[in-house]
Design a protein around this motif. Structure first.
Motif, PDB file in Angstrom:
ATOM      1  N   ALA A 194     -47.028 -92.553  42.193  1.00 21.77           N
ATOM      2  CA  ALA A 194     -48.418 -92.149  41.940  1.00 21.77           C
ATOM      3  C   ALA A 194     -48.626 -91.738  40.485  1.00 21.77           C
ATOM      4  CB  ALA A 194     -48.813 -91.003  42.876  1.00 21.77           C
ATOM      5  N   LEU A 195     -47.789 -90.830  40.013  1.00 17.16           N
ATOM      6  CA  LEU A 195     -47.950 -90.368  38.633  1.00 17.16           C
ATOM      7  C   LEU A 195     -47.618 -91.489  37.652  1.00 17.16           C
ATOM      8  CD1 LEU A 195     -48.767 -87.916  37.001  1.00 17.16           C
ATOM      9  CD2 LEU A 195     -46.391 -87.196  36.941  1.00 17.16           C
ATOM     10  N   ALA A 196     -46.642 -92.319  37.999  1.00 15.02           N
ATOM     11  CA  ALA A 196     -46.290 -93.465  37.141  1.00 15.02           C
ATOM     12  C   ALA A 196     -47.498 -94.387  36.978  1.00 15.02           C
ATOM     13  CB  ALA A 196     -45.106 -94.224  37.744  1.00 15.02           C
ATOM     14  N   LEU A 197     -48.204 -94.633  38.051  1.00 18.69           N
ATOM     15  CA  LEU A 197     -49.385 -95.502  37.998  1.00 18.69           C
ATOM     16  C   LEU A 197     -50.489 -94.870  37.150  1.00 18.69           C
ATOM     17  CD1 LEU A 197     -50.953 -98.004  38.938  1.00 18.69           C
ATOM     18  CD2 LEU A 197     -51.635 -96.734  40.974  1.00 18.69           C
ATOM     19  N   VAL A 198     -50.735 -93.604  37.364  1.00 16.29           N
ATOM     20  CA  VAL A 198     -51.797 -92.921  36.623  1.00 16.29           C
ATOM     21  C   VAL A 198     -51.485 -92.890  35.126  1.00 16.29           C
ATOM     22  CG1 VAL A 198     -52.898 -90.681  36.247  1.00 16.29           C
ATOM     23  CG2 VAL A 198     -52.547 -91.519  38.566  1.00 16.29           C
ATOM     24  N   LEU A 199     -50.244 -92.561  34.788  1.00 10.83           N
ATOM     25  CA  LEU A 199     -49.887 -92.488  33.368  1.00 10.83           C
ATOM     26  C   LEU A 199     -49.880 -93.870  32.723  1.00 10.83           C
ATOM     27  CD1 LEU A 199     -47.098 -89.731  33.332  1.00 10.83           C
ATOM     28  CD2 LEU A 199     -49.532 -89.532  32.831  1.00 10.83           C
ATOM     29  N   THR A 200     -49.538 -94.891  33.486  1.00 10.36           N
ATOM     30  CA  THR A 200     -49.591 -96.255  32.962  1.00 10.36           C
ATOM     31  C   THR A 200     -51.025 -96.633  32.610  1.00 10.36           C
ATOM     32  OG1 THR A 200     -47.652 -96.945  34.238  1.00 10.36           O
ATOM     33  CG2 THR A 200     -49.153 -98.681  33.530  1.00 10.36           C
ATOM     34  N   ILE A 201     -51.926 -96.378  33.533  1.00  9.28           N
ATOM     35  CA  ILE A 201     -53.338 -96.717  33.304  1.00  9.28           C
ATOM     36  C   ILE A 201     -53.898 -95.923  32.120  1.00  9.28           C
ATOM     37  CG2 ILE A 201     -55.651 -96.572  34.302  1.00  9.28           C
ATOM     38  CD1 ILE A 201     -54.320 -97.041  37.059  1.00  9.28           C
ATOM     39  N   LEU A 202     -53.624 -94.629  32.098  1.00 10.14           N
ATOM     40  CA  LEU A 202     -54.159 -93.786  31.025  1.00 10.14           C
ATOM     41  C   LEU A 202     -53.575 -94.166  29.669  1.00 10.14           C
ATOM     42  CD1 LEU A 202     -54.367 -90.144  32.410  1.00 10.14           C
ATOM     43  CD2 LEU A 202     -56.217 -91.721  31.905  1.00 10.14           C
ATOM     44  N   ALA A 203     -52.271 -94.418  29.631  1.00 10.33           N
ATOM     45  CA  ALA A 203     -51.625 -94.767  28.362  1.00 10.33           C
ATOM     46  C   ALA A 203     -52.245 -96.033  27.783  1.00 10.33           C
ATOM     47  CB  ALA A 203     -50.123 -94.960  28.588  1.00 10.33           C
ATOM     48  N   TYR A 204     -52.480 -97.008  28.632  1.00  9.88           N
ATOM     49  CA  TYR A 204     -53.072 -98.253  28.134  1.00  9.88           C
ATOM     50  C   TYR A 204     -54.516 -98.029  27.683  1.00  9.88           C
ATOM     51  CZ  TYR A 204     -54.594-103.074  27.834  1.00  9.88           C
ATOM     52  OH  TYR A 204     -55.101-104.258  27.386  1.00  9.88           O
ATOM     53  N   ALA A 205     -55.265 -97.294  28.478  1.00  8.31           N
ATOM     54  CA  ALA A 205     -56.677 -97.079  28.149  1.00  8.31           C
ATOM     55  C   ALA A 205     -56.834 -96.307  26.844  1.00  8.31           C
ATOM     56  CB  ALA A 205     -57.353 -96.327  29.294  1.00  8.31           C
ATOM     57  N   VAL A 206     -56.091 -95.224  26.709  1.00  6.93           N
ATOM     58  CA  VAL A 206     -56.246 -94.378  25.510  1.00  6.93           C
ATOM     59  C   VAL A 206     -55.738 -95.090  24.267  1.00  6.93           C
ATOM     60  CG1 VAL A 206     -55.541 -92.214  24.429  1.00  6.93           C
ATOM     61  CG2 VAL A 206     -56.149 -92.247  26.844  1.00  6.93           C
ATOM     62  N   SER A 207     -54.596 -95.749  24.372  1.00  5.79           N
ATOM     63  CA  SER A 207     -54.055 -96.442  23.199  1.00  5.79           C
ATOM     64  C   SER A 207     -54.958 -97.600  22.791  1.00  5.79           C
ATOM     65  CB  SER A 207     -52.634 -96.938  23.472  1.00  5.79           C
ATOM     66  OG  SER A 207     -52.638 -97.833  24.566  1.00  5.79           O
ATOM     67  N   SER A 208     -55.630 -98.213  23.739  1.00  2.00           N
ATOM     68  CA  SER A 208     -56.568 -99.290  23.411  1.00  2.00           C
ATOM     69  C   SER A 208     -57.830 -98.744  22.760  1.00  2.00           C
ATOM     70  CB  SER A 208     -56.944-100.061  24.683  1.00  2.00           C
ATOM     71  OG  SER A 208     -55.792-100.623  25.265  1.00  2.00           O
ATOM     72  N   LEU A 209     -58.263 -97.588  23.224  1.00  2.00           N
ATOM     73  CA  LEU A 209     -59.465 -96.967  22.656  1.00  2.00           C
ATOM     74  C   LEU A 209     -59.296 -96.641  21.183  1.00  2.00           C
ATOM     75  CD1 LEU A 209     -60.807 -94.322  25.206  1.00  2.00           C
ATOM     76  CD2 LEU A 209     -62.019 -96.284  24.286  1.00  2.00           C
ATOM     77  N   ASN A 210     -58.091 -96.376  20.789  1.00  2.00           N
ATOM     78  CA  ASN A 210     -57.856 -95.904  19.430  1.00  2.00           C
ATOM     79  C   ASN A 210     -57.978 -96.967  18.356  1.00  2.00           C
ATOM     80  OD1 ASN A 210     -57.437 -93.148  19.146  1.00  2.00           O
ATOM     81  ND2 ASN A 210     -55.579 -93.307  20.366  1.00  2.00           N
ATOM     82  N   LYS A 211     -58.173 -98.215  18.747  1.00  2.00           N
ATOM     83  CA  LYS A 211     -58.197 -99.270  17.738  1.00  2.00           C
ATOM     84  C   LYS A 211     -59.530 -99.307  17.003  1.00  2.00           C
ATOM     85  CE  LYS A 211     -54.831-102.102  20.147  1.00  2.00           C
ATOM     86  NZ  LYS A 211     -54.604-103.290  20.974  1.00  2.00           N
ATOM     87  N   GLY A 212     -59.802 -98.236  16.275  1.00  2.00           N
ATOM     88  CA  GLY A 212     -60.970 -98.211  15.420  1.00  2.00           C
ATOM     89  C   GLY A 212     -62.284 -97.917  16.108  1.00  2.00           C
ATOM     90  N   VAL A 213     -62.223 -97.512  17.357  1.00  2.00           N
ATOM     91  CA  VAL A 213     -63.470 -97.238  18.067  1.00  2.00           C
ATOM     92  C   VAL A 213     -64.091 -95.941  17.564  1.00  2.00           C
ATOM     93  CG1 VAL A 213     -64.514 -96.781  20.312  1.00  2.00           C
ATOM     94  CG2 VAL A 213     -62.684 -98.480  20.088  1.00  2.00           C
TER      95      VAL A 213
END
Lengths: 336, 183
Positions: free
Chosen positions: B77-96
């Motif tokens: 459960a936590l692995a899934l949540v952290l996977t989703i969050l890590a991808y979302a946040v790191s993607s958001l950082n690309k100059g947004v």
């Protein structure tokens, strides 16, 4: 003819995210297939979880070491308005006496009902082993404690765990040297109980609010605050007659089928550093396999964490000498 | 794709180890009203703010999996949540975004809300959270508040030690402790 230069393919974040998400979903599915939460769950993932407990033992001990001064500080702050040591001593004494009164009342009522069956052995004659609490849960979603005894000490999944004042939970995962106990106040916990006063049966469950709710008591049953709740023994997991707590509030509305009954547990984990694990009943163990670490627990509510009998010391020694424990749990299997 | 603006990979590894130790050793001790702070969730989000998706994903999944094995909750459960969050946040950082600590805190808070809510949803789906609506008030909201306080502290520490190396800042101030030490 020169071949075009090939660049190695790199894993992109999107692909990796999808792969790892599916791996996680697969694990969740397999975990659910193995039984999910509860002592009856069994399978590869649950076994792996138990095995990993040995690896994180140093972290558990570090947390226990760190927790001692923090707990002491918390207790000191809490007692600051009273006369420090006196308040703590009186609190402990009050808890012990309250528990003793409840236990004696339980014995009195049972003696009245079963007077003609005196030749039967004491149903509450239990084998137990003491363990230290290492740490509490590492997340907000599971109300658990980790204790410093494991399979090396004869513990097994499903064994009931109690404090000096009453039942607190059940072992759900056990490693070689540690075990994780799911507390009664956890929403996924449940235990069959009855009211000491009128023997009405129900099921006690935990909640996210850390309260205990007594379910399935119909509206026509007379329930009043102060009634004592004890285990009924139904389901075979918890021994009969262990004190859990007393009723603090009763409510219902005309549309309800059952009453809403809140129970205050007599055992408060935060006040204790040791617990007792009930490893079996003396009447059920074989005399061949003695274990020096076990002690005798009677009635399920004890004033000592290492020797839980309320019989005389002589009786206790006689019990230990005449009936050596086998380490085989009398109550294992699913939660109630 | 990872860029040269990210902090050294050693920083990610050290952050992961520190987060794990904090969660296993300190978190059970500083429980408030039954709410345990989620150091790992906070550190993964902060790491994702300063690193590309691959590093963040590996860190988030690995830490989540380890903690899933250490608790009695749904495994994965936590692995899934952290996977989703890590991808979302790191993607958001690309100059947004182009802000400083305030915007970082907003991202952190949004990610914490999403993370704690996702955990409660997964627990409810697998039957480990029988009181879903009540848990939103009794667990999710207090946990978000607790994690946000810890997140602010850890974010300030991270920026002081590593420097603001987030994508949007153009590579950081160059005055961080790790740059001085050539880590």
């Amino acid at each position: 003819m020169a071949l075009p230069k090939q660049t190695p393919k790199r894993i992109t974040g999107g692909v990796l995210a999808i792969v790892l998400s599916f791996v996680s979903l697969g694990l969740i599915t397999l975990w659910s297939y193995e039984g999910g939460t509860g002592a009856e769950a069994n399978g590869f993932l649950h076994s792996a979880r138990s095995a990993l407990a040995t690896v994180i033992l140093p972290f558990d001990r570090a947390s226990s070491f760190l927790g001692q001064p923090v707990d002491a500080l918390g207790a000191a702050v809490g007692d600051a308005t009273a006369s420090d040591a006196t308040l703590s001593e009186l609190q402990a004494q009050n808890d012990a006496l309250s528990s003793m009164v409840m236990r004696l009342e339980e014995y009195r009522l049972e003696n009245e009902r079963l007077a003609e069956l005196l030749e039967l052995s004491d149903a509450y004659n239990l084998e137990s082993t003491a363990a230290h609490i290492l740490k509490k849960s590492i997340d907000s979603w599971n109300q658990t404690i980790t204790i410093d005894k494991g399979t090396e000490d004869g513990l097994a999944v499903g064994m009931p765990v109690m404090s000096p004042n009453g039942l607190i939970g059940q072992i759900e995962s056990v490693g070689r040297f540690t075990a994780q106990v799911r507390l009664l106040t956890d929403p996924n916990s449940g235990v069959a109980v009855f009211l000491q006063a009128n023997r009405s049966e129900g099921v006690l469950t935990g909640s996210i609010e850390r309260l205990l709710y007594l379910n399935y008591l119909s509206l026509d049953i007379d329930v009043v605050p102060g009634d004592v709740v004890v285990t009924s023994g139904a389901g075979g997991v918890y021994p009969k007659g262990i004190v859990i707590g007393e009723i603090t509030s009763v409510s219902s509305s005309p549309s309800d089928v059952y009453q809403t009954v809140v129970v205050k547990p007599t055992a408060r984990v935060k006040y204790y550093e040791e617990v007792l694990v009930l490893t079996g009943r003396q009447s059920e163990v074989t005399p061949s396999a003695a274990a020096s670490t076990t002690t005798t627990a009677t009635g399920g509510t004890d004033t000592s964490t290492t020797s839980a009998s309320d019989d005389s010391a002589a009786d206790e020694n006689a019990n230990e000498n005449s009936s050596a424990p086998s380490g085989t749990p009398a109550d294992t299997g699913g939660g109630e | 794709m990872e860029t040269a603006q990210q902090p050294p990979v050693g920083v990610v590894i050290v952050s992961a180890v520190i987060a794990l130790v904090l969660q296993l050793v300190l978190a059970p001790v500083i429980t408030l009203f039954g709410v345990v702070p989620n150091f790992v969730l906070v550190v993964v989000i902060i790491t994702a703010m300063h690193n590309g998706p691959v590093r963040s994903l590996v860190m988030g999944f690995a830490l989540g999996l380890v903690l899933d094995f250490c608790s009695l909750g749904p495994l994965g459960a936590l692995a899934l949540v952290l996977t989703i969050l890590a991808y979302a946040v790191s993607s958001l950082n690309k100059g947004v975004f182009t802000g400083g600590i305030v915007v970082d805190m907003i991202i952190l808070l949004a990610a914490l809300i999403a993370g704690e809510f996702l955990i409660s949803v997964i627990y409810a789906i697998v039957g480990a959270n029988p009181e879903f609506l009540l848990s939103l008030v009794q667990r999710v909201l207090p946990a978000i508040a607790y994690d946000a306080i810890i997140g602010l502290i850890l974010m300030l520490i991270y920026n002081a030690v590593v420097g603001d190396t987030s994508f949007r800042s153009g590579g950081g101030t160059g005055r961080s402790l790790t740059r001085k030490l050539h880590l």
